[in-house]
Design an enzyme around this catalytic site. Sequence first.
Site, PDB file in Angstrom:
ATOM      1  N   CYS A 102       2.434 -13.658   3.775  1.00 46.47           N
ATOM      2  CA  CYS A 102       3.213 -13.544   5.014  1.00 46.47           C
ATOM      3  C   CYS A 102       2.937 -14.763   5.905  1.00 46.47           C
ATOM      4  O   CYS A 102       1.773 -15.139   6.087  1.00 46.47           O
ATOM      5  CB  CYS A 102       2.833 -12.260   5.742  1.00 46.47           C
ATOM      6  SG  CYS A 102       3.573 -12.109   7.387  1.00 46.47           S
ATOM      7  N   GLU A 114      -6.177  -8.361   3.361  1.00 45.57           N
ATOM      8  CA  GLU A 114      -5.995  -9.394   4.380  1.00 45.57           C
ATOM      9  C   GLU A 114      -7.332  -9.868   4.931  1.00 45.57           C
ATOM     10  O   GLU A 114      -7.538 -11.067   5.163  1.00 45.57           O
ATOM     11  CB  GLU A 114      -5.125  -8.879   5.531  1.00 45.57           C
ATOM     12  CG  GLU A 114      -4.867  -9.950   6.574  1.00 45.57           C
ATOM     13  CD  GLU A 114      -4.182  -9.431   7.834  1.00 45.57           C
ATOM     14  OE1 GLU A 114      -4.457  -9.963   8.921  1.00 45.57           O
ATOM     15  OE2 GLU A 114      -3.378  -8.477   7.717  1.00 45.57           O
ATOM     16  N   HIS A 170       0.830  -1.205   0.000  1.00 43.45           N
ATOM     17  CA  HIS A 170       0.000   0.000   0.000  1.00 43.45           C
ATOM     18  C   HIS A 170       0.866   1.257   0.000  1.00 43.45           C
ATOM     19  O   HIS A 170       0.859   2.056   0.937  1.00 43.45           O
ATOM     20  CB  HIS A 170      -0.947  -0.011   1.206  1.00 43.45           C
ATOM     21  CG  HIS A 170      -2.023  -1.037   1.079  1.00 43.45           C
ATOM     22  ND1 HIS A 170      -2.596  -1.669   2.148  1.00 43.45           N
ATOM     23  CD2 HIS A 170      -2.640  -1.556  -0.022  1.00 43.45           C
ATOM     24  CE1 HIS A 170      -3.503  -2.529   1.719  1.00 43.45           C
ATOM     25  NE2 HIS A 170      -3.548  -2.472   0.406  1.00 43.45           N
ATOM     26  N   CYS A 210       0.050  -8.637  14.581  1.00 42.00           N
ATOM     27  CA  CYS A 210       1.455  -8.974  14.397  1.00 42.00           C
ATOM     28  C   CYS A 210       2.313  -8.154  15.352  1.00 42.00           C
ATOM     29  O   CYS A 210       2.161  -6.933  15.448  1.00 42.00           O
ATOM     30  CB  CYS A 210       1.867  -8.691  12.950  1.00 42.00           C
ATOM     31  SG  CYS A 210       3.618  -8.943  12.642  1.00 42.00           S
ATOM     32  N   THR A 214      -4.037  -8.450  11.224  1.00 45.57           N
ATOM     33  CA  THR A 214      -2.718  -8.385  11.858  1.00 45.57           C
ATOM     34  C   THR A 214      -2.148  -6.976  11.973  1.00 45.57           C
ATOM     35  O   THR A 214      -1.273  -6.730  12.801  1.00 45.57           O
ATOM     36  CB  THR A 214      -1.698  -9.246  11.085  1.00 45.57           C
ATOM     37  OG1 THR A 214      -1.578  -8.746   9.743  1.00 45.57           O
ATOM     38  CG2 THR A 214      -2.120 -10.702  11.059  1.00 45.57           C
ATOM     39  N   SER A 238       4.698  -0.602   5.447  1.00 42.02           N
ATOM     40  CA  SER A 238       4.637  -0.629   3.981  1.00 42.02           C
ATOM     41  C   SER A 238       5.413   0.525   3.353  1.00 42.02           C
ATOM     42  O   SER A 238       5.272   0.796   2.160  1.00 42.02           O
ATOM     43  CB  SER A 238       3.172  -0.571   3.524  1.00 42.02           C
ATOM     44  OG  SER A 238       2.528   0.566   4.070  1.00 42.02           O
TER      45      SER A 238
END
Length: 296
Positions: free
Chosen positions: A96, A130, A40, A203, A166, A275
């Site tokens: 991932c 996601e 992104h 995450c 995440t 990102s």
Amino acid sequence: MKVEIDENSGYCFGVEFAIQMAEDEMAEGQELFCLGDIVHNSMEVERLYNKGLRTITREELKELKDCKVLIRAHGEPPETYQIAIENNIELVDASCPVVLKLQNRVKNAYDITKSKDGQLVIYGKPGHAEVIGLTGQTANEAIVVTTEEDLDKLDFTKPITLYSQTTKSTKGFYALKEQIEKRIESQGLLSIAEDFNANDSICRQVSNREPHMERFSQKHDVIIFVAGRKSSNGKALYNVCLSNNPRSYFVESEKEIDLSWIDPNDSVGICGATSTPTWLMEQVATFLKDNEPALA
């Protein structure tokens, strides 16, 4: 003027891995399709486009045959893999590992909740890549919530299992968890309270950046936060900066910087999302240094 680039900002492992896989595939000048933007960040997407990476939609995927398609770090729902089999598409799977593990957890949790007539709830952004992959593990029956108002979608007389995208905010997840608990308690549903299962699946590469970003934004007079506007993680981390330093500014590139934000003697911190490429933050730092005489 002092300028510091946050050494902890920039790509997480999953994004770095996906970009490396894409570049390896295109090393011999071969064109590669990517299902959605690989990251992104429009600047990085443009850089990789010039190397041969072509972004496609899910609808366009259905029309492709006999080619290679990259699955980015966000992961994909089961139907994507089925289409690839039917259309003889070779998938370069850069999902991932953290996301893949979460998909498996969501699938198992969905099977359990369905047997109990319960609800699988995902704290995330509707339509996010996601989240599409996660809801795909539940036959698209998972309920996606982002705000407290979204909790009106839930039936509080049935068991609830909660997971998170995440890259969402840890504080946001626990605030939502608390609101669910309050609603269950207010209705006196003790048996449902026992069945409420909240799973912090954010995450740690993301959540650990929040406290660091608090400290980083406090040590500088001005914060230039560099990220793509599509980045959920970017929005979350920028808000951490802004809450700790009102002179925090969100930019996609150095072209959006207004030099009036900065005084000649300011200490300027440059940081970004998971990102955000390092080269882009370095480009911002170079722009500030080159324009320092204009601040005097």
